[in-house]
Design an enzyme around this catalytic site. Structure first.
Site, PDB file in Angstrom:
ATOM      1  N   ASP A  13       0.802  -1.226   0.000  1.00  0.00           N
ATOM      2  CA  ASP A  13       0.000   0.000   0.000  1.00  0.00           C
ATOM      3  C   ASP A  13       0.835   1.276   0.000  1.00  0.00           C
ATOM      4  O   ASP A  13       0.421   2.310   0.528  1.00  0.00           O
ATOM      5  CB  ASP A  13      -0.960   0.023   1.217  1.00  0.00           C
ATOM      6  CG  ASP A  13      -1.866  -1.191   1.230  1.00  0.00           C
ATOM      7  OD1 ASP A  13      -2.212  -1.675   0.133  1.00  0.00           O
ATOM      8  OD2 ASP A  13      -2.215  -1.652   2.328  1.00  0.00           O
ATOM      9  N   LYS A  16       1.766   2.185  -5.135  1.00  0.00           N
ATOM     10  CA  LYS A  16       2.270   1.630  -6.401  1.00  0.00           C
ATOM     11  C   LYS A  16       1.328   1.928  -7.561  1.00  0.00           C
ATOM     12  O   LYS A  16       1.762   2.306  -8.653  1.00  0.00           O
ATOM     13  CB  LYS A  16       2.461   0.104  -6.260  1.00  0.00           C
ATOM     14  CG  LYS A  16       3.456  -0.284  -5.179  1.00  0.00           C
ATOM     15  CD  LYS A  16       3.536  -1.783  -4.977  1.00  0.00           C
ATOM     16  CE  LYS A  16       2.324  -2.405  -4.345  1.00  0.00           C
ATOM     17  NZ  LYS A  16       2.061  -2.012  -2.957  1.00  0.00           N
ATOM     18  N   GLY A  40      -4.588  -4.199  -3.779  1.00  0.00           N
ATOM     19  CA  GLY A  40      -5.572  -3.155  -4.058  1.00  0.00           C
ATOM     20  C   GLY A  40      -4.781  -1.924  -4.452  1.00  0.00           C
ATOM     21  O   GLY A  40      -4.123  -1.329  -3.609  1.00  0.00           O
ATOM     22  N   HIS A  41      -4.757  -1.604  -5.728  1.00  0.00           N
ATOM     23  CA  HIS A  41      -3.936  -0.496  -6.227  1.00  0.00           C
ATOM     24  C   HIS A  41      -4.841   0.651  -6.638  1.00  0.00           C
ATOM     25  O   HIS A  41      -5.669   0.503  -7.542  1.00  0.00           O
ATOM     26  CB  HIS A  41      -3.071  -0.974  -7.402  1.00  0.00           C
ATOM     27  CG  HIS A  41      -2.038  -1.979  -6.983  1.00  0.00           C
ATOM     28  ND1 HIS A  41      -1.146  -2.539  -7.850  1.00  0.00           N
ATOM     29  CD2 HIS A  41      -1.750  -2.516  -5.758  1.00  0.00           C
ATOM     30  CE1 HIS A  41      -0.354  -3.379  -7.186  1.00  0.00           C
ATOM     31  NE2 HIS A  41      -0.715  -3.383  -5.924  1.00  0.00           N
ATOM     32  N   GLN A 222       1.922  -6.053  -3.164  1.00  0.00           N
ATOM     33  CA  GLN A 222       2.381  -6.161  -1.783  1.00  0.00           C
ATOM     34  C   GLN A 222       3.671  -5.341  -1.605  1.00  0.00           C
ATOM     35  O   GLN A 222       3.830  -4.337  -2.271  1.00  0.00           O
ATOM     36  CB  GLN A 222       2.583  -7.635  -1.367  1.00  0.00           C
ATOM     37  CG  GLN A 222       1.277  -8.428  -1.245  1.00  0.00           C
ATOM     38  CD  GLN A 222       0.695  -8.860  -2.571  1.00  0.00           C
ATOM     39  OE1 GLN A 222       1.361  -9.529  -3.347  1.00  0.00           O
ATOM     40  NE2 GLN A 222      -0.538  -8.513  -2.840  1.00  0.00           N
ATOM     41  N   THR A 299      -9.701  -4.737   1.727  1.00  0.00           N
ATOM     42  CA  THR A 299     -10.545  -5.272   2.800  1.00  0.00           C
ATOM     43  C   THR A 299     -11.197  -4.180   3.646  1.00  0.00           C
ATOM     44  O   THR A 299     -12.071  -4.493   4.455  1.00  0.00           O
ATOM     45  CB  THR A 299      -9.689  -6.146   3.742  1.00  0.00           C
ATOM     46  OG1 THR A 299      -8.625  -5.332   4.246  1.00  0.00           O
ATOM     47  CG2 THR A 299      -9.108  -7.347   3.026  1.00  0.00           C
TER      48      THR A 299
HETATM   49  P1  GDP Z   1      -0.794   0.380  -3.531  1.00  0.00           P
HETATM   50  O1  GDP Z   1      -1.383  -0.892  -3.068  1.00  0.00           O
HETATM   51  O2  GDP Z   1       0.684   0.440  -3.313  1.00  0.00           O
HETATM   52  O3  GDP Z   1      -1.159   0.727  -4.944  1.00  0.00           O
HETATM   53  O4  GDP Z   1      -1.422   1.521  -2.603  1.00  0.00           O
HETATM   54  P2  GDP Z   1      -2.970   1.639  -2.167  1.00  0.00           P
HETATM   55  O5  GDP Z   1      -3.742   2.128  -3.322  1.00  0.00           O
HETATM   56  O6  GDP Z   1      -3.440   0.419  -1.498  1.00  0.00           O
HETATM   57  O7  GDP Z   1      -2.859   2.721  -1.018  1.00  0.00           O
HETATM   58  C1  GDP Z   1      -2.342   3.991  -1.237  1.00  0.00           C
HETATM   59  C2  GDP Z   1      -3.414   5.014  -0.859  1.00  0.00           C
HETATM   60  O8  GDP Z   1      -2.829   6.284  -0.747  1.00  0.00           O
HETATM   61  C3  GDP Z   1      -4.480   5.160  -1.920  1.00  0.00           C
HETATM   62  O9  GDP Z   1      -5.691   5.487  -1.302  1.00  0.00           O
HETATM   63  C4  GDP Z   1      -3.975   6.332  -2.769  1.00  0.00           C
HETATM   64  O10 GDP Z   1      -5.018   7.029  -3.422  1.00  0.00           O
HETATM   65  C5  GDP Z   1      -3.349   7.187  -1.712  1.00  0.00           C
HETATM   66  N1  GDP Z   1      -2.189   7.982  -2.133  1.00  0.00           N
HETATM   67  C6  GDP Z   1      -1.218   7.692  -3.026  1.00  0.00           C
HETATM   68  N2  GDP Z   1      -0.273   8.653  -3.026  1.00  0.00           N
HETATM   69  C7  GDP Z   1      -0.661   9.557  -2.106  1.00  0.00           C
HETATM   70  C8  GDP Z   1      -0.081  10.772  -1.619  1.00  0.00           C
HETATM   71  O11 GDP Z   1       0.987  11.199  -2.004  1.00  0.00           O
HETATM   72  N3  GDP Z   1      -0.787  11.436  -0.638  1.00  0.00           N
HETATM   73  C9  GDP Z   1      -1.974  10.990  -0.145  1.00  0.00           C
HETATM   74  N4  GDP Z   1      -2.578  11.688   0.798  1.00  0.00           N
HETATM   75  N5  GDP Z   1      -2.537   9.854  -0.589  1.00  0.00           N
HETATM   76  C10 GDP Z   1      -1.881   9.148  -1.540  1.00  0.00           C
HETATM   77  P1  IMO Z   2      -0.952  -4.142  -2.238  1.00  0.00           P
HETATM   78  O1  IMO Z   2      -0.494  -4.690  -3.575  1.00  0.00           O
HETATM   79  C1  IMO Z   2      -0.958  -4.588   2.084  1.00  0.00           C
HETATM   80  C2  IMO Z   2      -1.048  -8.665   3.668  1.00  0.00           C
HETATM   81  C3  IMO Z   2      -2.298  -9.108   4.386  1.00  0.00           C
HETATM   82  C4  IMO Z   2      -1.713 -10.125   5.355  1.00  0.00           C
HETATM   83  C5  IMO Z   2      -0.610 -10.775   4.524  1.00  0.00           C
HETATM   84  C6  IMO Z   2      -1.030 -12.063   3.844  1.00  0.00           C
HETATM   85  O2  IMO Z   2      -2.225  -3.422  -2.288  1.00  0.00           O
HETATM   86  O3  IMO Z   2       0.164  -3.375  -1.611  1.00  0.00           O
HETATM   87  P2  IMO Z   2      -2.596 -12.724   1.803  1.00  0.00           P
HETATM   88  O4  IMO Z   2      -3.977 -12.298   1.439  1.00  0.00           O
HETATM   89  O5  IMO Z   2      -1.576 -12.398   0.777  1.00  0.00           O
HETATM   90  O6  IMO Z   2      -2.539 -14.139   2.251  1.00  0.00           O
HETATM   91  O7  IMO Z   2      -2.231 -11.858   3.123  1.00  0.00           O
HETATM   92  O8  IMO Z   2      -0.246  -9.822   3.554  1.00  0.00           O
HETATM   93  N1  IMO Z   2      -1.276  -8.147   2.299  1.00  0.00           N
HETATM   94  C7  IMO Z   2      -1.206  -6.857   1.976  1.00  0.00           C
HETATM   95  N2  IMO Z   2      -1.000  -5.769   2.738  1.00  0.00           N
HETATM   96  N3  IMO Z   2      -1.086  -4.461   0.747  1.00  0.00           N
HETATM   97  C8  IMO Z   2      -1.257  -5.544  -0.035  1.00  0.00           C
HETATM   98  O9  IMO Z   2      -1.247  -5.472  -1.380  1.00  0.00           O
HETATM   99  C9  IMO Z   2      -1.373  -6.814   0.576  1.00  0.00           C
HETATM  100  N4  IMO Z   2      -1.586  -8.064   0.125  1.00  0.00           N
HETATM  101  C10 IMO Z   2      -1.512  -8.866   1.180  1.00  0.00           C
HETATM  102  O10 IMO Z   2      -2.899  -8.047   5.056  1.00  0.00           O
HETATM  103  O11 IMO Z   2      -1.100  -9.475   6.430  1.00  0.00           O
HETATM  104 MG    MG Z   3      -2.915  -1.577  -1.793  1.00  0.00          MG
END
Ligand code: GDP
Ligand code: IMO
Ligand code: MG
Length: 421
Positions: A13, A16, A40-41, A222, A299
């Protein structure tokens, strides 16, 4: 051309999805190489927020083709729903999306097994996203998995039944309730839907593209600290999330890897169980969660929050060979007068280290912090020089400690809130 890899250096998270979308116009191909719908991207532009789970984050860019690589585990049901959500945007998804025949299929019973195994772990549960990731990779490694290419075989129904029967036998010993006919009906429908996509030998596709001079970006899911080998085992995911995983997960030789973009947040978060040395259980942690909207994209769970952890980042940079760093969510720290950064860990015997000890899961370490001045203003502007001095000093300190340049700064979720240095 080279294969560039973009991946998370923390526990996922990091942002990416946003950066792959920002970078995608510079690439001909974007490819996912591991993980599955546990990811979840999030991408944000034109006031709309999109969350992708299995589809690569280059999908919104017209001239970029997208690949789901062999290292991925694919759930046809979630895939169908995801494609459905994209329909209203008039993207030509079918012509620009390619799926490896060697990607492993997540069956409905894999999701049930995930639930069963987590329940059985009780207090020690991993906090899995329950998308069936672990059980599917188990079957892959156990050499009994089903792959995307198998759906084209007339024997698929029998092979599906054989594997499902094995799973049902295991599930008999667990108290998970389910409606198998309903789950299977949507699975069969989704498998038919999947057949209408371009199912390919993606390793040939990618290598031919590289040979032609196309630019290819591998999109990690991840983060390095959730890697099956190098993360805080057993609190990890079931794939190799590190840069080397892009070679296995796409069929590209190591000599073709170019830049490795390592993404990290200006602080740390983790969702699920496992060690997290800089976690804050106080008001400050709650403030970071609120400001950063730190709730899981897959989630909805609240993410655990804490200060930046340099020993953890040093480790990730070493394992991945990160060539550039991208710092995300700087704006979330705007509210603080002072900011802390963990530079070392104090071990039980009183010594300090900047390495992650093997024993970390059972013997917690105590973070040693350096306190820094916060910038404490709203971030605005489009250039590095527009950023407040205290933020520039924070970034420069991190760079010196880590020995790798920070080339991008993100200060908001939107595409445009990005500064290249
Ligand atoms: P990923 O799994 O690495 O793609 O990241 P996620 O999408 O799960 O979580 C990143 C969260 O931070 C998302 O809700 C994005 O919209 C948000 N986000 C990304 N870059 C920034 C930033 O520079 N500032 C803020 N406030 N939110 C951001
Ligand atoms: P993105 O790509 C954050 C965590 C879960 C749990 C562990 C194992 O959005 O960064 P799994 O479902 O793979 O068996 O879970 O890894 N986890 C993540 N945490 N971002 C993710 O993906 C994750 N994918 C799995 O919360 O601790
Ligand atoms: Mg994510």
């Amino acid at each position: 051309m080279k294969l560039d890899v973009l991946l998370g250096l923390q526990w996922g998270d990091e942002g990416k999805g946003k950066i792959v979308d920002v970078f995608a116009p510079r690439y001909d191909v974007v490819a996912r190489f591991q993980g599955g719908p546990n990811a979840g991207h999030t991408l944000e532009f034109d006031g709309i927020k999109h969350v992708l789970h299995q589809i690569p984050s280059g999908i919104f860019r017209k001239n970029t083709r997208n690949i789901i690589g062999n290292g991925v585990v694919l759930d046809p049901v979630i895939f169908k729903t995801e494609i459905g959500k994209l329909e209203k945007y008039n993207l030509d998804v079918r012509s620009g999306l390619f799926i490896s025949k060697k990607a492993t299929l997540i069956l409905p019973t894999h999701r049930l097994l995930d639930q069963a195994y987590e329940q059985a772990k009780g207090e020690k549960k991993i906090g899995s996203t329950l998308k069936g990731i672990g059980p599917t990779y188990q079957d892959k490694i156990g050499r009994q998995g089903l792959r995307v290419g198998d759906i084209l075989s007339p024997e698929f129904p029998q092979r599906y039944k054989k594997l499902t029967d094995i799973h049902l036998e295991i599930l008999r010993d667990h108290s998970v309730s389910f409606d198998l006919p309903a789950l299977e009906a949507s699975f069969i429908e989704a498998v038919e839907f999947l057949k209408s996509f371009q199912l390919i030998d993606s390793e040939y596709f990618i290598n031919e593209e590289l040979k032609k001079g196309s630019r290819v970006l591998a999109e990690g899911a991840q983060g390095a600290l959730l890697d099956i080998d190098f993360g805080s085992y057993p609190f990890v995911t079931s794939s190799n999330t590190v840069a080397a995983g892009a070679c296995n997960g796409l069929g590209v030789a190591p000599m073709h890897v170019g830049e490795v973009f390592g993404i990290f947040k200006a602080y740390s978060t983790r969702v699920g169980g496992g060690p997290f040395p800089t976690e804050l259980h106080d008001e400050t942690g709650a403030l970071i969660r609120k400001e950063g909207n730190e709730f899981g994209s897959t989630t909805g769970r609240p993410r655990r929050c804490g200060w930046l952890d340099l020993p953890a980042l040093k480790y990730s940079i070493m394992i991945n060979g990160a060539t550039q760093l991208l710092m995300m969510k700087a704006d979330v720290l705007n509210i603080f007068q002072t900011i802390k950064v963990c530079t070392h860990y104090k071990l039980n015997d009183g010594t300090e280290t900047d390495r992650i000890p093997f024993e970390i899961a059972n013997e917690p370490v105590v973070p040693v912090y350096k306190e820094m001045k916060g910038w404490n203003v709203k971030l605005e502007g489009s250039g590095w020089d527009d950023m407040p001095k205290a933020l520039r000093e924070y970034v420069e300190f991190i760079e010196r400690e880590l020995g790798v340049p920070v080339k991008l700064l993100s200060y908001g979720p939107d595409r445009t809130q990005t500064i290249l240095r």
